[in-house]
Design a protein around this motif. Structure first.
Motif, mmCIF file in Angstrom:
data_model
loop_
_atom_site.group_PDB
_atom_site.id
_atom_site.type_symbol
_atom_site.label_atom_id
_atom_site.label_comp_id
_atom_site.label_asym_id
_atom_site.label_seq_id
_atom_site.Cartn_x
_atom_site.Cartn_y
_atom_site.Cartn_z
ATOM 1 N N TYR A 70 18.870 34.366 -18.142
ATOM 2 C CA TYR A 70 17.870 34.335 -19.218
ATOM 3 C C TYR A 70 17.375 35.750 -19.476
ATOM 4 O O TYR A 70 17.190 36.533 -18.543
ATOM 5 C CB TYR A 70 16.692 33.441 -18.841
ATOM 6 C CG TYR A 70 16.979 31.973 -19.104
ATOM 7 C CD1 TYR A 70 16.323 31.288 -20.126
ATOM 8 C CD2 TYR A 70 17.911 31.287 -18.339
ATOM 9 C CE1 TYR A 70 16.594 29.955 -20.370
ATOM 10 C CE2 TYR A 70 18.190 29.952 -18.581
ATOM 11 C CZ TYR A 70 17.530 29.296 -19.599
ATOM 12 O OH TYR A 70 17.803 27.979 -19.835
ATOM 13 N N VAL A 71 17.133 36.052 -20.760
ATOM 14 C CA VAL A 71 16.732 37.400 -21.112
ATOM 15 C C VAL A 71 15.202 37.466 -21.232
ATOM 16 O O VAL A 71 14.571 36.497 -21.651
ATOM 17 C CB VAL A 71 17.464 37.863 -22.411
ATOM 18 C CG1 VAL A 71 16.941 37.153 -23.631
ATOM 19 C CG2 VAL A 71 17.415 39.352 -22.596
ATOM 20 N N CYS A 72 14.641 38.614 -20.818
ATOM 21 C CA CYS A 72 13.186 38.784 -20.838
ATOM 22 C C CYS A 72 12.717 39.302 -22.195
ATOM 23 O O CYS A 72 12.306 40.465 -22.318
ATOM 24 C CB CYS A 72 12.738 39.733 -19.734
ATOM 25 S SG CYS A 72 12.604 38.921 -18.152
ATOM 26 N N SER A 73 12.821 38.492 -23.216
ATOM 27 C CA SER A 73 12.259 38.846 -24.520
ATOM 28 C C SER A 73 11.958 37.539 -25.238
ATOM 29 O O SER A 73 12.288 36.461 -24.738
ATOM 30 C CB SER A 73 13.236 39.706 -25.318
ATOM 31 O OG SER A 73 14.252 38.894 -25.826
ATOM 32 N N SER A 74 11.324 37.642 -26.406
ATOM 33 C CA SER A 74 10.987 36.403 -27.116
ATOM 34 C C SER A 74 12.098 36.030 -28.090
ATOM 35 O O SER A 74 12.128 34.936 -28.622
ATOM 36 C CB SER A 74 9.650 36.559 -27.825
ATOM 37 O OG SER A 74 9.613 37.785 -28.472
ATOM 38 N N MET A 83 10.839 33.348 -22.780
ATOM 39 C CA MET A 83 9.698 32.879 -23.575
ATOM 40 C C MET A 83 10.014 31.508 -24.184
ATOM 41 O O MET A 83 9.112 30.708 -24.418
ATOM 42 C CB MET A 83 9.350 33.890 -24.671
ATOM 43 C CG MET A 83 8.787 35.201 -24.135
ATOM 44 S SD MET A 83 7.560 35.001 -22.831
ATOM 45 C CE MET A 83 6.158 35.811 -23.524
ATOM 46 N N GLY A 84 11.288 31.230 -24.398
ATOM 47 C CA GLY A 84 11.704 29.927 -24.909
ATOM 48 C C GLY A 84 11.508 28.806 -23.891
ATOM 49 O O GLY A 84 11.595 27.628 -24.236
ATOM 50 N N PRO A 92 2.043 31.284 -28.870
ATOM 51 C CA PRO A 92 3.020 31.908 -27.962
ATOM 52 C C PRO A 92 3.238 33.387 -28.261
ATOM 53 O O PRO A 92 3.563 34.151 -27.351
ATOM 54 C CB PRO A 92 4.301 31.100 -28.194
ATOM 55 C CG PRO A 92 4.112 30.417 -29.501
ATOM 56 C CD PRO A 92 2.641 30.211 -29.684
ATOM 57 N N ASN A 93 3.020 33.781 -29.518
ATOM 58 C CA ASN A 93 3.252 35.197 -29.861
ATOM 59 C C ASN A 93 2.237 36.131 -29.222
ATOM 60 O O ASN A 93 2.453 37.343 -29.165
ATOM 61 C CB ASN A 93 3.247 35.410 -31.376
ATOM 62 C CG ASN A 93 4.429 34.723 -32.010
ATOM 63 O OD1 ASN A 93 5.419 34.452 -31.323
ATOM 64 N ND2 ASN A 93 4.329 34.423 -33.293
ATOM 65 N N ASP A 94 1.109 35.591 -28.739
ATOM 66 C CA ASP A 94 0.107 36.437 -28.068
ATOM 67 C C ASP A 94 0.503 36.711 -26.612
ATOM 68 O O ASP A 94 -0.085 37.563 -25.956
ATOM 69 C CB ASP A 94 -1.270 35.753 -28.049
ATOM 70 C CG ASP A 94 -1.884 35.702 -29.432
ATOM 71 O OD1 ASP A 94 -1.311 36.316 -30.346
ATOM 72 O OD2 ASP A 94 -2.932 35.047 -29.592
ATOM 73 N N LEU A 95 1.461 35.937 -26.087
ATOM 74 C CA LEU A 95 1.822 36.077 -24.671
ATOM 75 C C LEU A 95 2.874 37.169 -24.478
ATOM 76 O O LEU A 95 3.739 37.356 -25.330
ATOM 77 C CB LEU A 95 2.369 34.740 -24.140
ATOM 78 C CG LEU A 95 1.335 33.615 -24.072
ATOM 79 C CD1 LEU A 95 2.008 32.260 -23.881
ATOM 80 C CD2 LEU A 95 0.339 33.862 -22.942
ATOM 81 N N HIS A 96 2.780 37.881 -23.370
ATOM 82 C CA HIS A 96 3.782 38.898 -23.059
ATOM 83 C C HIS A 96 4.077 38.869 -21.551
ATOM 84 O O HIS A 96 3.338 38.258 -20.768
ATOM 85 C CB HIS A 96 3.317 40.295 -23.498
ATOM 86 C CG HIS A 96 2.094 40.769 -22.770
ATOM 87 N ND1 HIS A 96 0.811 40.531 -23.201
ATOM 88 C CD2 HIS A 96 1.950 41.453 -21.598
ATOM 89 C CE1 HIS A 96 -0.053 41.040 -22.346
ATOM 90 N NE2 HIS A 96 0.610 41.623 -21.365
ATOM 91 N N LEU A 97 5.129 39.570 -21.169
ATOM 92 C CA LEU A 97 5.535 39.623 -19.761
ATOM 93 C C LEU A 97 4.893 40.830 -19.094
ATOM 94 O O LEU A 97 4.930 41.932 -19.655
ATOM 95 C CB LEU A 97 7.051 39.771 -19.657
ATOM 96 C CG LEU A 97 7.860 38.589 -20.187
ATOM 97 C CD1 LEU A 97 9.307 38.999 -20.369
ATOM 98 C CD2 LEU A 97 7.750 37.418 -19.231
ATOM 99 N N ALA A 98 4.351 40.615 -17.890
ATOM 100 C CA ALA A 98 3.849 41.749 -17.108
ATOM 101 C C ALA A 98 5.007 42.202 -16.217
ATOM 102 O O ALA A 98 5.081 41.836 -15.043
ATOM 103 C CB ALA A 98 2.650 41.311 -16.272
ATOM 104 N N GLY A 99 5.943 42.944 -16.797
ATOM 105 C CA GLY A 99 7.102 43.419 -16.041
ATOM 106 C C GLY A 99 8.315 42.529 -16.271
ATOM 107 O O GLY A 99 8.238 41.328 -16.035
ATOM 108 N N ARG A 100 9.380 43.143 -16.763
ATOM 109 C CA ARG A 100 10.592 42.371 -17.083
ATOM 110 C C ARG A 100 11.580 42.347 -15.928
ATOM 111 O O ARG A 100 11.499 43.165 -15.018
ATOM 112 C CB ARG A 100 11.305 43.032 -18.275
ATOM 113 C CG ARG A 100 10.521 42.906 -19.542
ATOM 114 C CD ARG A 100 10.998 43.921 -20.565
ATOM 115 N NE ARG A 100 10.156 43.827 -21.732
ATOM 116 C CZ ARG A 100 10.566 43.343 -22.899
ATOM 117 N NH1 ARG A 100 11.811 42.991 -23.089
ATOM 118 N NH2 ARG A 100 9.725 43.251 -23.905
ATOM 119 N N LEU A 101 12.521 41.430 -16.007
ATOM 120 C CA LEU A 101 13.646 41.387 -15.069
ATOM 121 C C LEU A 101 14.941 41.386 -15.878
ATOM 122 O O LEU A 101 14.969 40.900 -17.011
ATOM 123 C CB LEU A 101 13.578 40.119 -14.205
ATOM 124 C CG LEU A 101 12.404 40.019 -13.224
ATOM 125 C CD1 LEU A 101 12.379 38.644 -12.554
ATOM 126 C CD2 LEU A 101 12.473 41.119 -12.168
#
Ligand code: URA
Length: 231
Positions: A70-74, A83-84, A92-101
């Motif tokens: 799975y990719v770390c983007s929306s 995000m899916g 959902p557009n207000d949410l973000h990742l605190a650090g990607r993988l």
């Protein structure tokens, strides 16, 4: 926060709809009817909209067990996105990742709409550890512990990596704790000492440990203790 954003977050209505309703004199702040969408609202203000008290929208904090692939983007044209995996979360557009993988990394992801909180966890300035369990193609030499503690030179980077803690668990297995998050950092650190990471899993960020009851792709809200960052 602006009044239109505050009301939009609290009700789920668009800011355009909120502005339209403000012009019908449906909102008051501290007892005074207002049409001013840009009015700044603080936690102490008493906001009433359509005859109901509107509590300040609470920030949201989740942990997810990221599945492999799975990719770390929306949004991604090829791969499914983390995000899916969020189910019916409002805004959902207000949410973000605190650090990607990376696509092929699994494990702990933190998802929030609190930008200050995620900055504290991800900025190297705050020195919050991110712990990775990894497997390598070749045996890990004992000397890697000292090399990673001193910092290694990554390809195309100006500065050495910050001190990192390596705990060797087996011939080709280790835990690595970093306080920064450079692009593909774990893989590049092992490449810098002539080895290759073949499996990578994050199990901890700061004091927040991945909940083992979460199957890959599942997520849950953080507890108050998990949300609290001590320094
Ligand atoms: N370092 C990497 O190389 N990949 C990740 O996904 C996280 C840290």
């Amino acid at each position: 926060m602006r009044l239109d954003k505050y009301l939009s977050q609290a009700t789920g209505l668009s800011r355009k709809d909120i502005k339209r309703l403000l012009h019908k004199d449906l909102a008051s702040v501290n007892g005074v009817v207002t049409r001013d969408a840009s009015l700044k609202i603080s936690d102490d203000d008493n906001v009433v909209f359509q005859d109901s008290d509107i509590a300040a929208p609470r920030p949201r904090y989740f942990m997810m067990n990221k599945p492999y692939g799975y990719v770390c983007s929306s949004d991604d044209p090829t791969n499914a996105t983390v995000m899916g995996l969020l189910i019916d979360e409002p805004r959902p557009n207000d949410l973000h990742l605190a650090g990607r993988l990376d696509l092929d990394t699994t494990g702990l992801l933190l998802i929030t709409d609190d930008g200050q909180w995620s900055h504290k966890l991800t900025s190297p300035k705050h020195k919050q550890g991110k712990r990775y369990l990894l497997e390598t193609a070749d045996p890990i030499p004992e000397s890697a512990v000292e090399q990673f503690a001193q910092g290694v030179q990554l390809l195309n980077e100006k500065h050495l990596t910050k001190p990192a803690e390596l705990e060797i668990l087996g011939v080709d297995e280790a835990l690595l704790t970093l306080t920064e998050g450079r692009y593909h950092q774990v893989k590049r650190m092992f490449a810098a000492i002539g080895n290759k990471v073949i499996k990578l899993h994050r199990d901890r960020i700061s004091h927040i440990v991945l909940d083992e009851s979460l199957a890959p792709g599942e997520y849950r809200e953080l507890t108050e203790e998990e949300i609290h960052i001590s320094k």
